[in-house]
Design a protein around this motif. Structure first.
Motif, PDB file in Angstrom:
ATOM      1  N   ILE A  78      35.469  51.398  85.401  1.00 54.86           N
ATOM      2  CA  ILE A  78      35.284  50.041  84.885  1.00 54.86           C
ATOM      3  C   ILE A  78      36.493  49.615  84.070  1.00 54.86           C
ATOM      4  O   ILE A  78      36.993  48.490  84.194  1.00 54.86           O
ATOM      5  CB  ILE A  78      33.994  49.964  84.043  1.00 54.86           C
ATOM      6  CG1 ILE A  78      32.763  50.158  84.942  1.00 54.86           C
ATOM      7  CG2 ILE A  78      33.908  48.636  83.312  1.00 54.86           C
ATOM      8  CD1 ILE A  78      31.471  50.306  84.170  1.00 54.86           C
ATOM      9  N   ALA A  79      36.998  50.526  83.219  1.00 55.78           N
ATOM     10  CA  ALA A  79      38.171  50.206  82.411  1.00 55.78           C
ATOM     11  C   ALA A  79      39.380  49.923  83.293  1.00 55.78           C
ATOM     12  O   ALA A  79      40.155  48.988  83.035  1.00 55.78           O
ATOM     13  CB  ALA A  79      38.467  51.361  81.457  1.00 55.78           C
ATOM     14  N   GLY A  80      39.535  50.735  84.347  1.00 52.29           N
ATOM     15  CA  GLY A  80      40.641  50.511  85.264  1.00 52.29           C
ATOM     16  C   GLY A  80      40.548  49.172  85.966  1.00 52.29           C
ATOM     17  O   GLY A  80      41.551  48.480  86.167  1.00 52.29           O
ATOM     18  N   GLU A  81      39.310  48.777  86.351  1.00 51.10           N
ATOM     19  CA  GLU A  81      39.111  47.493  87.020  1.00 51.10           C
ATOM     20  C   GLU A  81      39.393  46.342  86.069  1.00 51.10           C
ATOM     21  O   GLU A  81      39.921  45.294  86.472  1.00 51.10           O
ATOM     22  CB  GLU A  81      37.692  47.408  87.568  1.00 51.10           C
ATOM     23  CG  GLU A  81      37.468  48.325  88.769  1.00 51.10           C
ATOM     24  CD  GLU A  81      36.009  48.441  89.146  1.00 51.10           C
ATOM     25  OE1 GLU A  81      35.168  47.878  88.415  1.00 51.10           O
ATOM     26  OE2 GLU A  81      35.707  49.110  90.154  1.00 51.10           O
ATOM     27  N   LEU A  90      45.370  41.028  93.673  1.00 48.96           N
ATOM     28  CA  LEU A  90      44.406  42.101  93.900  1.00 48.96           C
ATOM     29  C   LEU A  90      45.120  43.286  94.525  1.00 48.96           C
ATOM     30  O   LEU A  90      45.985  43.119  95.380  1.00 48.96           O
ATOM     31  CB  LEU A  90      43.292  41.624  94.834  1.00 48.96           C
ATOM     32  CG  LEU A  90      42.428  40.465  94.355  1.00 48.96           C
ATOM     33  CD1 LEU A  90      41.355  40.154  95.391  1.00 48.96           C
ATOM     34  CD2 LEU A  90      41.792  40.763  93.028  1.00 48.96           C
ATOM     35  N   ARG A  91      44.731  44.488  94.105  1.00 47.00           N
ATOM     36  CA  ARG A  91      45.351  45.682  94.663  1.00 47.00           C
ATOM     37  C   ARG A  91      44.358  46.829  94.603  1.00 47.00           C
ATOM     38  O   ARG A  91      43.310  46.736  93.973  1.00 47.00           O
ATOM     39  CB  ARG A  91      46.640  46.035  93.904  1.00 47.00           C
ATOM     40  CG  ARG A  91      46.423  46.398  92.443  1.00 47.00           C
ATOM     41  CD  ARG A  91      47.748  46.700  91.750  1.00 47.00           C
ATOM     42  NE  ARG A  91      48.550  45.498  91.640  1.00 47.00           N
ATOM     43  CZ  ARG A  91      49.791  45.395  92.120  1.00 47.00           C
ATOM     44  NH1 ARG A  91      50.360  46.429  92.730  1.00 47.00           N
ATOM     45  NH2 ARG A  91      50.473  44.275  91.980  1.00 47.00           N
ATOM     46  N   GLY A  92      44.683  47.922  95.257  1.00 44.01           N
ATOM     47  CA  GLY A  92      43.817  49.098  95.237  1.00 44.01           C
ATOM     48  C   GLY A  92      42.951  49.188  96.473  1.00 44.01           C
ATOM     49  O   GLY A  92      43.183  48.530  97.489  1.00 44.01           O
ATOM     50  N   ARG A  93      41.912  50.002  96.399  1.00 45.97           N
ATOM     51  CA  ARG A  93      41.047  50.300  97.541  1.00 45.97           C
ATOM     52  C   ARG A  93      39.721  49.570  97.420  1.00 45.97           C
ATOM     53  O   ARG A  93      39.184  49.412  96.336  1.00 45.97           O
ATOM     54  CB  ARG A  93      40.806  51.810  97.617  1.00 45.97           C
ATOM     55  CG  ARG A  93      39.977  52.249  98.813  1.00 45.97           C
ATOM     56  CD  ARG A  93      39.735  53.740  98.777  1.00 45.97           C
ATOM     57  NE  ARG A  93      38.857  54.121  97.668  1.00 45.97           N
ATOM     58  CZ  ARG A  93      38.309  55.314  97.536  1.00 45.97           C
ATOM     59  NH1 ARG A  93      38.562  56.260  98.417  1.00 45.97           N
ATOM     60  NH2 ARG A  93      37.514  55.580  96.521  1.00 45.97           N
ATOM     61  N   LEU A  94      39.195  49.131  98.581  1.00 44.78           N
ATOM     62  CA  LEU A  94      37.861  48.527  98.645  1.00 44.78           C
ATOM     63  C   LEU A  94      37.107  49.213  99.774  1.00 44.78           C
ATOM     64  O   LEU A  94      37.503  49.128 100.939  1.00 44.78           O
ATOM     65  CB  LEU A  94      37.954  47.022  98.906  1.00 44.78           C
ATOM     66  CG  LEU A  94      36.620  46.259  98.996  1.00 44.78           C
ATOM     67  CD1 LEU A  94      35.865  46.336  97.668  1.00 44.78           C
ATOM     68  CD2 LEU A  94      36.856  44.803  99.398  1.00 44.78           C
ATOM     69  N   ARG A  95      36.003  49.915  99.431  1.00 41.51           N
ATOM     70  CA  ARG A  95      35.217  50.656 100.422  1.00 41.51           C
ATOM     71  C   ARG A  95      33.964  49.856 100.771  1.00 41.51           C
ATOM     72  O   ARG A  95      33.192  49.477  99.895  1.00 41.51           O
ATOM     73  CB  ARG A  95      34.830  52.037  99.913  1.00 41.51           C
ATOM     74  CG  ARG A  95      36.016  52.951  99.632  1.00 41.51           C
ATOM     75  CD  ARG A  95      35.564  54.398  99.504  1.00 41.51           C
ATOM     76  NE  ARG A  95      35.148  54.934 100.801  1.00 41.51           N
ATOM     77  CZ  ARG A  95      34.094  55.727 100.975  1.00 41.51           C
ATOM     78  NH1 ARG A  95      33.322  56.051  99.946  1.00 41.51           N
ATOM     79  NH2 ARG A  95      33.789  56.185 102.172  1.00 41.51           N
ATOM     80  N   ILE A  96      33.762  49.630 102.076  1.00 41.23           N
ATOM     81  CA  ILE A  96      32.674  48.785 102.570  1.00 41.23           C
ATOM     82  C   ILE A  96      31.898  49.563 103.622  1.00 41.23           C
ATOM     83  O   ILE A  96      32.470  50.306 104.420  1.00 41.23           O
ATOM     84  CB  ILE A  96      33.229  47.491 103.196  1.00 41.23           C
ATOM     85  CG1 ILE A  96      34.040  46.707 102.150  1.00 41.23           C
ATOM     86  CG2 ILE A  96      32.105  46.617 103.757  1.00 41.23           C
ATOM     87  CD1 ILE A  96      34.851  45.581 102.750  1.00 41.23           C
ATOM     88  N   ILE A  97      30.579  49.376 103.644  1.00 36.36           N
ATOM     89  CA  ILE A  97      29.751  49.967 104.697  1.00 36.36           C
ATOM     90  C   ILE A  97      28.878  48.874 105.302  1.00 36.36           C
ATOM     91  O   ILE A  97      28.401  47.974 104.593  1.00 36.36           O
ATOM     92  CB  ILE A  97      28.886  51.130 104.154  1.00 36.36           C
ATOM     93  CG1 ILE A  97      28.152  51.826 105.305  1.00 36.36           C
ATOM     94  CG2 ILE A  97      27.932  50.677 103.067  1.00 36.36           C
ATOM     95  CD1 ILE A  97      27.550  53.162 104.922  1.00 36.36           C
ATOM     96  N   SER A  98      28.681  48.947 106.623  1.00 39.00           N
ATOM     97  CA  SER A  98      27.970  47.895 107.347  1.00 39.00           C
ATOM     98  C   SER A  98      27.441  48.459 108.652  1.00 39.00           C
ATOM     99  O   SER A  98      28.012  49.406 109.202  1.00 39.00           O
ATOM    100  CB  SER A  98      28.935  46.732 107.624  1.00 39.00           C
ATOM    101  OG  SER A  98      28.476  45.905 108.664  1.00 39.00           O
ATOM    102  N   CYS A 281      30.224  47.118  89.889  1.00 38.78           N
ATOM    103  CA  CYS A 281      31.139  46.293  90.688  1.00 38.78           C
ATOM    104  C   CYS A 281      30.879  44.802  90.495  1.00 38.78           C
ATOM    105  O   CYS A 281      31.474  43.977  91.191  1.00 38.78           O
ATOM    106  CB  CYS A 281      31.007  46.649  92.174  1.00 38.78           C
ATOM    107  SG  CYS A 281      31.662  48.273  92.611  1.00 38.78           S
ATOM    108  N   ARG A 282      30.006  44.482  89.547  1.00 43.63           N
ATOM    109  CA  ARG A 282      29.627  43.076  89.339  1.00 43.63           C
ATOM    110  C   ARG A 282      30.855  42.198  89.072  1.00 43.63           C
ATOM    111  O   ARG A 282      30.951  41.068  89.556  1.00 43.63           O
ATOM    112  CB  ARG A 282      28.653  42.981  88.164  1.00 43.63           C
ATOM    113  CG  ARG A 282      28.117  41.572  87.920  1.00 43.63           C
ATOM    114  CD  ARG A 282      27.432  41.497  86.558  1.00 43.63           C
ATOM    115  NE  ARG A 282      26.365  42.468  86.430  1.00 43.63           N
ATOM    116  CZ  ARG A 282      25.104  42.246  86.783  1.00 43.63           C
ATOM    117  NH1 ARG A 282      24.759  41.078  87.276  1.00 43.63           N
ATOM    118  NH2 ARG A 282      24.198  43.186  86.629  1.00 43.63           N
TER     119      ARG A 282
END
Length: 306
Positions: A78-81, A90-98, A281-282
């Motif tokens: 959370i602190a990193g975000e 925006l940068r970094g990783r975003l993990r999605i499942i579907s 992730c809110r």
């Protein structure tokens, strides 16, 4: 090995119940995972796992340490975000499942557009059936239908999951008959097999009430939705399909909605498709940006959105 990496390795091994699976998830060797856990146990002066040749389980100390470590890692995330949000891009990783069927219908276009608009973000998209645990799996966001009353998760409706009966113009020209309760056995039916769906009945709204309607003998069944959709487009039969999946084909005239006046099938997967994410992730800017892009795509493509 740094302390943060050791703690992450411990939590992953505890959640997966296996050093080898933890190594695979983290991109490490099993010996590196074993070394990290041993280093942590030596530092704490106690065993965190009971290990035999057949199984591995947390000790009482392991359970206590796991809970505290999870909370610490979540606070660091959370602190990193929050720091990340101070940056313009925006940068970094975003993990999605579907579920796999969402990819060709709309998710693939949204992901490509997202990567174009946010070139510093790395996407990891897992296409899997079922309701995998988002937190245990390390996902930031799920796009799914089905139940949303999942503990500790936040759900936002994206688009309606309305089901319609469709066929190709070629099939209707060949059969030359409407679909009624009296002639459903005379049609060729393409039916999806899924653990949430009955193999014998459809749930339908008939004369203002929900009731079971016995399924006719299908011409073709499969547990792969995209396979059935291809056969539907080829004129092999009738199929109940969600509007989000067939909207482009209906617009181009490749499929036709077949209206049945007496009854309407009900979706077993719920009336809406949702974006679902963990509470931490809110305020994640990547998650929020992806959801907004999903909503924009739904509106632009003419699908029913909320």
């Amino acid at each position: 090995m740094d302390k943060l990496s050791v703690l992450t390795t411990f939590v992953t091994a505890a959640e997966l119940g296996s050093f080898s699976r933890a190594a695979e998830r983290l991109g490490k060797t099993p010996s590196a995972v074993t070394k990290a856990v041993a280093q942590l146990e030596a530092e704490l002066g106690t065993r965190l796992f009971e290990r035999t040749t057949r199984q591995m389980a947390l000790t009482e100390a392991g359970h206590t340490y796991l809970e505290g470590t999870r909370q610490a890692l979540m606070q660091l995330q959370i602190a990193g975000e929050e720091v990340e949000q101070l940056q313009q891009e925006l940068r970094g990783r975003l993990r999605i499942i579907s579920p796999p069927s969402f990819a060709p219908a709309f998710l693939r276009e949204v992901c490509c557009r997202f990567m174009t608009e946010h070139p510093l973000v790395r996407l990891e998209v897992d296409l899997k059936e079922g309701s995998q645990d988002l937190i245990e799996g390390g996902y930031d966001l799920a796009v799914r239908d089905g139940p949303t009353d999942l503990p500790g998760l936040i759900a936002q409706p994206l688009l309606e999951n309305r089901v319609v009966l469709c066929a190709s113009p070629a099939y209707l020209a060949r059969k030359g008959m409407e679909v009624t309760l009296d002639n459903i056995e005379q049609h060729d039916w393409l039916i999806l097999r899924n653990p949430l769906l009955s193999r014998h009945y459809w749930w339908v709204e008939l004369e203002g009430r929900n009731t079971r309607l016995r399924q006719p003998v299908p011409r073709l069944t499969s547990d792969d939705y995209d396979f059935l959709l291809a056969c539907l487009l080829d004129g092999q039969g009738l199929q109940f399909v969600p509007t989000w999946s067939v909207a482009p084909y209906l617009a181009r005239g490749e499929l036709v909605e077949v209206r049945v006046n007496q009854w309407r099938v009900l979706s077993a997967f719920g009336p809406w498709i949702h974006a679902i994410f963990p509470p931490h992730c809110r305020n994640n800017r990547k998650v929020k940006a992806f959801i907004e892009l999903l909503k924009a795509h739904v509106q632009e493509s003419g699908r029913c959105a909320r």
